[in-house]
Write an enzyme that holds these catalytic residues in place. Structure first.
Site, PDB file in Angstrom:
ATOM      1  N   SER A  13     -17.572   0.955  -2.858  1.00 25.72           N
ATOM      2  CA  SER A  13     -18.244   1.696  -1.787  1.00 25.72           C
ATOM      3  C   SER A  13     -18.550   0.796  -0.587  1.00 25.72           C
ATOM      4  O   SER A  13     -18.519   1.266   0.559  1.00 25.72           O
ATOM      5  CB  SER A  13     -19.516   2.371  -2.308  1.00 25.72           C
ATOM      6  N   ASN A  14     -18.824  -0.477  -0.815  1.00 26.74           N
ATOM      7  CA  ASN A  14     -19.020  -1.384   0.333  1.00 26.74           C
ATOM      8  C   ASN A  14     -17.715  -1.602   1.085  1.00 26.74           C
ATOM      9  O   ASN A  14     -17.701  -1.665   2.319  1.00 26.74           O
ATOM     10  CB  ASN A  14     -19.601  -2.719  -0.136  1.00 26.74           C
ATOM     11  N   ARG A  73      -9.659 -19.422 -15.651  1.00 30.92           N
ATOM     12  CA  ARG A  73     -10.374 -19.183 -14.390  1.00 30.92           C
ATOM     13  C   ARG A  73      -9.610 -19.807 -13.212  1.00 30.92           C
ATOM     14  O   ARG A  73      -9.442 -19.187 -12.168  1.00 30.92           O
ATOM     15  CB  ARG A  73     -11.787 -19.774 -14.494  1.00 30.92           C
ATOM     16  N   MET A  98     -16.667  -9.016  -9.050  1.00 33.30           N
ATOM     17  CA  MET A  98     -17.510  -9.500 -10.143  1.00 33.30           C
ATOM     18  C   MET A  98     -16.863 -10.661 -10.901  1.00 33.30           C
ATOM     19  O   MET A  98     -16.802 -10.664 -12.132  1.00 33.30           O
ATOM     20  CB  MET A  98     -17.839  -8.348 -11.089  1.00 33.30           C
ATOM     21  N   ARG A  99     -16.381 -11.648 -10.166  1.00 28.82           N
ATOM     22  CA  ARG A  99     -15.829 -12.844 -10.795  1.00 28.82           C
ATOM     23  C   ARG A  99     -16.533 -14.063 -10.224  1.00 28.82           C
ATOM     24  O   ARG A  99     -16.832 -14.106  -9.022  1.00 28.82           O
ATOM     25  CB  ARG A  99     -14.323 -12.990 -10.497  1.00 28.82           C
ATOM     26  N   ILE A 100     -16.789 -15.046 -11.088  1.00 27.32           N
ATOM     27  CA  ILE A 100     -17.323 -16.317 -10.595  1.00 27.32           C
ATOM     28  C   ILE A 100     -16.143 -17.149 -10.128  1.00 27.32           C
ATOM     29  O   ILE A 100     -15.164 -17.334 -10.869  1.00 27.32           O
ATOM     30  CB  ILE A 100     -18.117 -17.037 -11.705  1.00 27.32           C
ATOM     31  N   HIS A 117     -24.934  -9.469  -2.147  1.00 21.84           N
ATOM     32  CA  HIS A 117     -25.572  -9.568  -3.462  1.00 21.84           C
ATOM     33  C   HIS A 117     -26.778  -8.635  -3.486  1.00 21.84           C
ATOM     34  O   HIS A 117     -27.573  -8.617  -2.539  1.00 21.84           O
ATOM     35  CB  HIS A 117     -26.010 -11.011  -3.727  1.00 21.84           C
ATOM     36  N   THR A 149     -20.800 -20.268  -1.277  1.00 23.72           N
ATOM     37  CA  THR A 149     -20.616 -21.685  -1.575  1.00 23.72           C
ATOM     38  C   THR A 149     -20.356 -21.800  -3.076  1.00 23.72           C
ATOM     39  O   THR A 149     -20.431 -20.801  -3.803  1.00 23.72           O
ATOM     40  CB  THR A 149     -21.871 -22.500  -1.200  1.00 23.72           C
ATOM     41  N   THR A 180     -27.458   2.012  -0.483  1.00 22.62           N
ATOM     42  CA  THR A 180     -27.449   2.711   0.812  1.00 22.62           C
ATOM     43  C   THR A 180     -27.644   1.714   1.954  1.00 22.62           C
ATOM     44  O   THR A 180     -27.004   1.813   3.001  1.00 22.62           O
ATOM     45  CB  THR A 180     -28.584   3.760   0.843  1.00 22.62           C
TER      46      THR A 180
HETATM   47  C1  GAR Z   1     -23.069  -3.689  -4.922  1.00 18.13           C
HETATM   48  O1  GAR Z   1     -24.399  -3.304  -5.158  1.00 18.13           O
HETATM   49  C2  GAR Z   1     -22.994  -5.197  -4.697  1.00 18.13           C
HETATM   50  O2  GAR Z   1     -24.114  -5.715  -4.037  1.00 18.13           O
HETATM   51  C3  GAR Z   1     -22.945  -5.679  -6.122  1.00 18.13           C
HETATM   52  O3  GAR Z   1     -22.130  -4.783  -6.802  1.00 18.13           O
HETATM   53  C4  GAR Z   1     -22.215  -3.499  -6.180  1.00 18.13           C
HETATM   54  C5  GAR Z   1     -20.810  -3.094  -5.846  1.00 18.13           C
HETATM   55  O4  GAR Z   1     -20.739  -1.805  -5.384  1.00 18.13           O
HETATM   56  N1  GAR Z   1     -22.414  -7.024  -6.159  1.00 18.13           N
HETATM   57  C6  GAR Z   1     -22.754  -7.902  -7.071  1.00 18.13           C
HETATM   58  O5  GAR Z   1     -23.525  -7.675  -7.978  1.00 18.13           O
HETATM   59  C7  GAR Z   1     -22.101  -9.270  -6.895  1.00 18.13           C
HETATM   60  N2  GAR Z   1     -22.792 -10.241  -7.638  1.00 18.13           N
HETATM   61  P1  GAR Z   1     -19.406  -1.295  -4.669  1.00 18.13           P
HETATM   62  O6  GAR Z   1     -18.229  -1.700  -5.551  1.00 18.13           O
HETATM   63  O7  GAR Z   1     -19.565   0.208  -4.651  1.00 18.13           O
HETATM   64  O8  GAR Z   1     -19.340  -1.884  -3.303  1.00 18.13           O
END
Ligand code: GAR
Length: 201
Positions: A13-14, A73, A98-100, A117, A149, A180
């Site tokens: 969504s972002n 990795r 969601m990967r380090i 974040h 970083t 939101t």
């Molecule tokens: C968002 O809330 C973002 O901040 C979080 O995952 C969600 C992704 O939503 N990111 C993390 O937790 C990164 N550590 P989206 O896939 O709908 O944009």
């Protein structure tokens, strides 16, 4: 043209908020910039379909494909770098990715790698941020856009958005309220970076 590559792992969504802002605000004309690719670490990420509907090219670099490598990795990050670098991006945007990332990856994109974040960093780096904020009795929560970083969720802060934590909140209701704000804040942060890049040329 300044290329923006967006990395996702989930609902995207972002990513969609940024791509829609780019269209709505005509970043092409305003910043000579465009979202040129969406790359997912998971083939089943819902955001892939959304990206296609927005007319964006998509690609998958599946982290599970590297599980039998000596250093999974590093091998994943290497393949990801190759996919990203084909676009010679001015900016690499992590949007629910969601990967380090390895220090080598982060160093390669130093100064052009940003993340959102879902907490008011430096509070609550890592996972389960919303439940942790509720459990800690926080009255406010939010999200942070920061430079990436090698230190997980600790890069220089670019902007933050704050929301109240309500007495009846669950992790899900708080996450929705924070998300939101992410959708407003993240595209704006990207636009500000593009604006500053334009001035430096
Ligand atoms: C968002 O809330 C973002 O901040 C979080 O995952 C969600 C992704 O939503 N990111 C993390 O937790 C990164 N550590 P989206 O896939 O709908 O944009």
């Amino acid at each position: 043209m300044r290329n923006i590559v967006i990395l996702i792992s989930g609902s995207g969504s972002n990513m969609a908020a940024i791509a829609q802002a780019a269209q709505r605000e005509d970043w092409h004309q305003k910043f000579q910039a465009r979202v040129c690719a969406v790359i997912s670490s998971r083939p089943d990420a819902k955001g892939l379909q959304m990206a296609t509907e927005l007319g964006l090219p998509t690609q998958v670099v599946d982290h599970r494909d590297f599980a039998d490598q000596a250093d999974p990795r590093a091998a994943f990050d290497h393949a990801l770098m190759q996919a990203i670098d084909e676009h010679q991006p001015a900016l690499v945007v992590l949007a629910g990715f969601m990967r380090i990332l390895t220090p080598a990856f982060v160093a390669h994109y130093a100064g052009r790698l940003i993340n959102v974040h879902p907490s008011l960093l430096p509070a609550f780096p890592g996972l389960n941020t919303h439940q942790r904020a509720i459990d800690a009795g926080c009255r406010f929560a939010g999200a942070t856009v920061h430079q990436v970083t090698a230190d997980l969720d600790h890069g220089p802060i670019l902007t933050q958005a704050v929301v109240p934590v309500l007495p009846e909140d669950t992790a899900d209701s708080l996450a929705a309220r924070v998300l939101t704000q992410e959708h407003l804040m993240y595209p704006q942060a990207v636009a500000e970076i593009l604006g500053s890049l334009r001035k430096s040329f």
